[in-house]
Write a protein that holds these residues in place. Structure first.
Motif, PDB file in Angstrom:
ATOM      1  N   PRO A   1      96.906  61.669   7.644  1.00  0.00           N
ATOM      2  CA  PRO A   1      97.693  62.255   8.736  1.00  0.00           C
ATOM      3  C   PRO A   1      96.868  62.639   9.965  1.00  0.00           C
ATOM      4  CG  PRO A   1      97.309  63.894   7.043  1.00  0.00           C
ATOM      5  CD  PRO A   1      96.758  62.580   6.518  1.00  0.00           C
ATOM      6  N   THR A   2      95.538  62.569   9.888  1.00  0.00           N
ATOM      7  CA  THR A   2      94.688  62.960  11.013  1.00  0.00           C
ATOM      8  C   THR A   2      94.956  62.076  12.223  1.00  0.00           C
ATOM      9  OG1 THR A   2      92.966  63.652   9.468  1.00  0.00           O
ATOM     10  CG2 THR A   2      92.306  63.334  11.757  1.00  0.00           C
ATOM     11  N   VAL A   3      95.144  62.715  13.375  1.00  0.00           N
ATOM     12  CA  VAL A   3      95.332  61.982  14.630  1.00  0.00           C
ATOM     13  C   VAL A   3      94.019  62.038  15.397  1.00  0.00           C
ATOM     14  CG1 VAL A   3      96.603  61.865  16.812  1.00  0.00           C
ATOM     15  CG2 VAL A   3      97.788  62.527  14.713  1.00  0.00           C
ATOM     16  N   TYR A   4      93.617  60.883  15.912  1.00  0.00           N
ATOM     17  CA  TYR A   4      92.396  60.739  16.694  1.00  0.00           C
ATOM     18  C   TYR A   4      92.756  60.413  18.142  1.00  0.00           C
ATOM     19  CZ  TYR A   4      90.086  60.262  12.164  1.00  0.00           C
ATOM     20  OH  TYR A   4      89.614  60.473  10.885  1.00  0.00           O
ATOM     21  N   LEU A   5      91.833  60.704  19.023  1.00  0.00           N
ATOM     22  CA  LEU A   5      91.964  60.365  20.433  1.00  0.00           C
ATOM     23  C   LEU A   5      90.641  59.766  20.881  1.00  0.00           C
ATOM     24  CD1 LEU A   5      93.292  60.553  23.314  1.00  0.00           C
ATOM     25  CD2 LEU A   5      92.212  62.815  23.480  1.00  0.00           C
ATOM     26  N   THR A   6      90.702  58.604  21.514  1.00  0.00           N
ATOM     27  CA  THR A   6      89.493  58.059  22.124  1.00  0.00           C
ATOM     28  C   THR A   6      89.439  58.612  23.537  1.00  0.00           C
ATOM     29  OG1 THR A   6      89.716  56.038  20.823  1.00  0.00           O
ATOM     30  CG2 THR A   6      88.190  55.984  22.677  1.00  0.00           C
ATOM     31  N   GLY A   7      88.417  59.422  23.779  1.00  0.00           N
ATOM     32  CA  GLY A   7      88.261  60.079  25.065  1.00  0.00           C
ATOM     33  C   GLY A   7      87.378  59.291  26.012  1.00  0.00           C
ATOM     34  N   PRO A   8      87.026  59.905  27.131  1.00  0.00           N
ATOM     35  CA  PRO A   8      86.171  59.246  28.118  1.00  0.00           C
ATOM     36  C   PRO A   8      84.864  58.757  27.493  1.00  0.00           C
ATOM     37  CG  PRO A   8      87.059  61.266  29.017  1.00  0.00           C
ATOM     38  CD  PRO A   8      87.407  61.253  27.553  1.00  0.00           C
ATOM     39  N   GLY A   9      84.424  57.585  27.916  1.00  0.00           N
ATOM     40  CA  GLY A   9      83.173  57.032  27.414  1.00  0.00           C
ATOM     41  C   GLY A   9      83.241  56.550  25.976  1.00  0.00           C
ATOM     42  N   GLY A  10      84.433  56.530  25.400  1.00  0.00           N
ATOM     43  CA  GLY A  10      84.584  56.084  24.026  1.00  0.00           C
ATOM     44  C   GLY A  10      84.355  57.166  22.983  1.00  0.00           C
ATOM     45  N   THR A  11      84.175  58.412  23.411  1.00  0.00           N
ATOM     46  CA  THR A  11      83.997  59.511  22.459  1.00  0.00           C
ATOM     47  C   THR A  11      85.269  59.670  21.641  1.00  0.00           C
ATOM     48  OG1 THR A  11      82.493  60.649  23.968  1.00  0.00           O
ATOM     49  CG2 THR A  11      83.500  61.980  22.219  1.00  0.00           C
ATOM     50  N   ARG A  12      85.103  59.745  20.323  1.00  0.00           N
ATOM     51  CA  ARG A  12      86.267  59.873  19.444  1.00  0.00           C
ATOM     52  C   ARG A  12      86.429  61.332  19.019  1.00  0.00           C
ATOM     53  NH1 ARG A  12      85.135  56.199  15.696  1.00  0.00           N
ATOM     54  NH2 ARG A  12      84.121  57.710  14.362  1.00  0.00           N
ATOM     55  N   TYR A  13      87.618  61.861  19.300  1.00  0.00           N
ATOM     56  CA  TYR A  13      87.982  63.222  18.914  1.00  0.00           C
ATOM     57  C   TYR A  13      89.045  63.154  17.822  1.00  0.00           C
ATOM     58  CZ  TYR A  13      85.883  64.704  23.362  1.00  0.00           C
ATOM     59  OH  TYR A  13      85.028  64.929  24.393  1.00  0.00           O
ATOM     60  N   TYR A  14      89.161  64.233  17.060  1.00  0.00           N
ATOM     61  CA  TYR A  14      90.280  64.357  16.124  1.00  0.00           C
ATOM     62  C   TYR A  14      90.870  65.754  16.254  1.00  0.00           C
ATOM     63  CZ  TYR A  14      87.343  67.072  12.924  1.00  0.00           C
ATOM     64  OH  TYR A  14      86.553  68.040  12.375  1.00  0.00           O
ATOM     65  N   PHE A  15      92.117  65.870  15.870  1.00  0.00           N
ATOM     66  CA  PHE A  15      92.821  67.138  15.950  1.00  0.00           C
ATOM     67  C   PHE A  15      92.891  67.749  14.555  1.00  0.00           C
ATOM     68  CE2 PHE A  15      94.084  64.515  19.448  1.00  0.00           C
ATOM     69  CZ  PHE A  15      93.947  65.381  20.516  1.00  0.00           C
ATOM     70  N   PRO A  16      92.238  68.902  14.349  1.00  0.00           N
ATOM     71  CA  PRO A  16      92.211  69.513  13.019  1.00  0.00           C
ATOM     72  C   PRO A  16      93.589  69.827  12.445  1.00  0.00           C
ATOM     73  CG  PRO A  16      90.523  70.481  14.399  1.00  0.00           C
ATOM     74  CD  PRO A  16      91.383  69.616  15.287  1.00  0.00           C
ATOM     75  N   ASP A  17      94.553  70.138  13.312  1.00  0.00           N
ATOM     76  CA  ASP A  17      95.906  70.386  12.806  1.00  0.00           C
ATOM     77  C   ASP A  17      96.925  70.132  13.918  1.00  0.00           C
ATOM     78  OD1 ASP A  17      96.277  72.840  14.355  1.00  0.00           O
ATOM     79  OD2 ASP A  17      95.054  73.843  12.864  1.00  0.00           O
ATOM     80  N   SER A  18      98.189  70.243  13.563  1.00  0.00           N
ATOM     81  CA  SER A  18      99.250  69.901  14.513  1.00  0.00           C
ATOM     82  C   SER A  18      99.303  70.849  15.715  1.00  0.00           C
ATOM     83  CB  SER A  18     100.606  69.865  13.808  1.00  0.00           C
ATOM     84  OG  SER A  18     100.912  71.126  13.269  1.00  0.00           O
ATOM     85  N   SER A  19      98.925  72.103  15.549  1.00  0.00           N
ATOM     86  CA  SER A  19      98.956  73.015  16.699  1.00  0.00           C
ATOM     87  C   SER A  19      97.927  72.594  17.750  1.00  0.00           C
ATOM     88  CB  SER A  19      98.736  74.470  16.265  1.00  0.00           C
ATOM     89  OG  SER A  19      97.434  74.644  15.747  1.00  0.00           O
ATOM     90  N   ASP A  20      96.798  72.041  17.317  1.00  0.00           N
ATOM     91  CA  ASP A  20      95.814  71.529  18.271  1.00  0.00           C
ATOM     92  C   ASP A  20      96.388  70.327  19.015  1.00  0.00           C
ATOM     93  OD1 ASP A  20      93.734  73.374  17.583  1.00  0.00           O
ATOM     94  OD2 ASP A  20      93.368  72.205  15.775  1.00  0.00           O
ATOM     95  N   TYR A  21      96.988  69.415  18.284  1.00  0.00           N
ATOM     96  CA  TYR A  21      97.603  68.235  18.890  1.00  0.00           C
ATOM     97  C   TYR A  21      98.695  68.647  19.879  1.00  0.00           C
ATOM     98  CZ  TYR A  21     100.196  63.900  19.379  1.00  0.00           C
ATOM     99  OH  TYR A  21     100.843  62.807  19.904  1.00  0.00           O
TER     100      TYR A  21
END
Length: 168
Positions: free
Chosen positions: A61-81
């Motif tokens: 269920p983890t959602v990831y985001l590819t940020g600027p420069g290709g940095t990969r982030y993830y959201f620890p929980d739904s409130s962060d997302y």
């Protein structure tokens, strides 16, 4: 007896080489793979999401985001997302090879606009401050929800990461 031993050793060596070959490996340097959005394996190149894309892998269920420069982030929980978006639409499902390596937690992200300014900032917990979202097109590329922008009367200028804008 030695004939049986040699045959067993040959079978084990063949089996080991088949396992290593089937597993695949990265042929690109981490920097080039991160910027190209491709992960090379022994079988085929997998195209991974580039900057601005949200994604997950099947069964996780983890959602990831590819940020600027290709940095990969993830959201620890739904409130962060939910600090940045109002829905889960637009999230793609990708190969697990796209999440190998480092991912950075994006804890408690918020969007902030200071009264009297057109600038919008995103709070990046990993880098420890607010990053200016450089243009409306960058804001749109990431699909941020304008309804999530918090309007503040001021922001501590020392918390703005001036050398690290959130760009395309």
């Amino acid at each position: 007896m030695s004939h049986v031993f040699r045959r067993a050793a040959a079978v084990m060596a063949l089996g080991l080489s088949m396992v290593v070959g089937a597993a695949g490996y990265s042929q690109a340097s981490p920097a080039s793979a991160r910027h190209s959005g491709q992960v090379a394996t022994a079988n085929a190149a997998v195209t991974c999401p580039g900057p601005g894309h949200r994604f997950k892998v099947s069964g996780d269920p983890t959602v990831y985001l590819t940020g600027p420069g290709g940095t990969r982030y993830y959201f620890p929980d739904s409130s962060d997302y939910n600090g940045l978006w109002t829905s889960y639409s637009g999230i793609s499902t990708v190969s697990t090879s796209c999440v190998l390596g480092l991912s950075y937690a994006l804890n408690s992200p918020i969007l902030v606009k200071v009264t009297g300014s057109s600038a919008v900032y995103i709070y990046d917990s990993w880098n420890g401050g607010y990053r200016w979202i450089t243009t409306q097109s960058v804001f749109d590329k990431y699909g941020f929800a304008s309804s999530k922008i918090q309007h503040w009367s001021s922001i501590d200028k020392s918390s703005i990461l001036t050398g690290l804008p959130w760009s395309g």
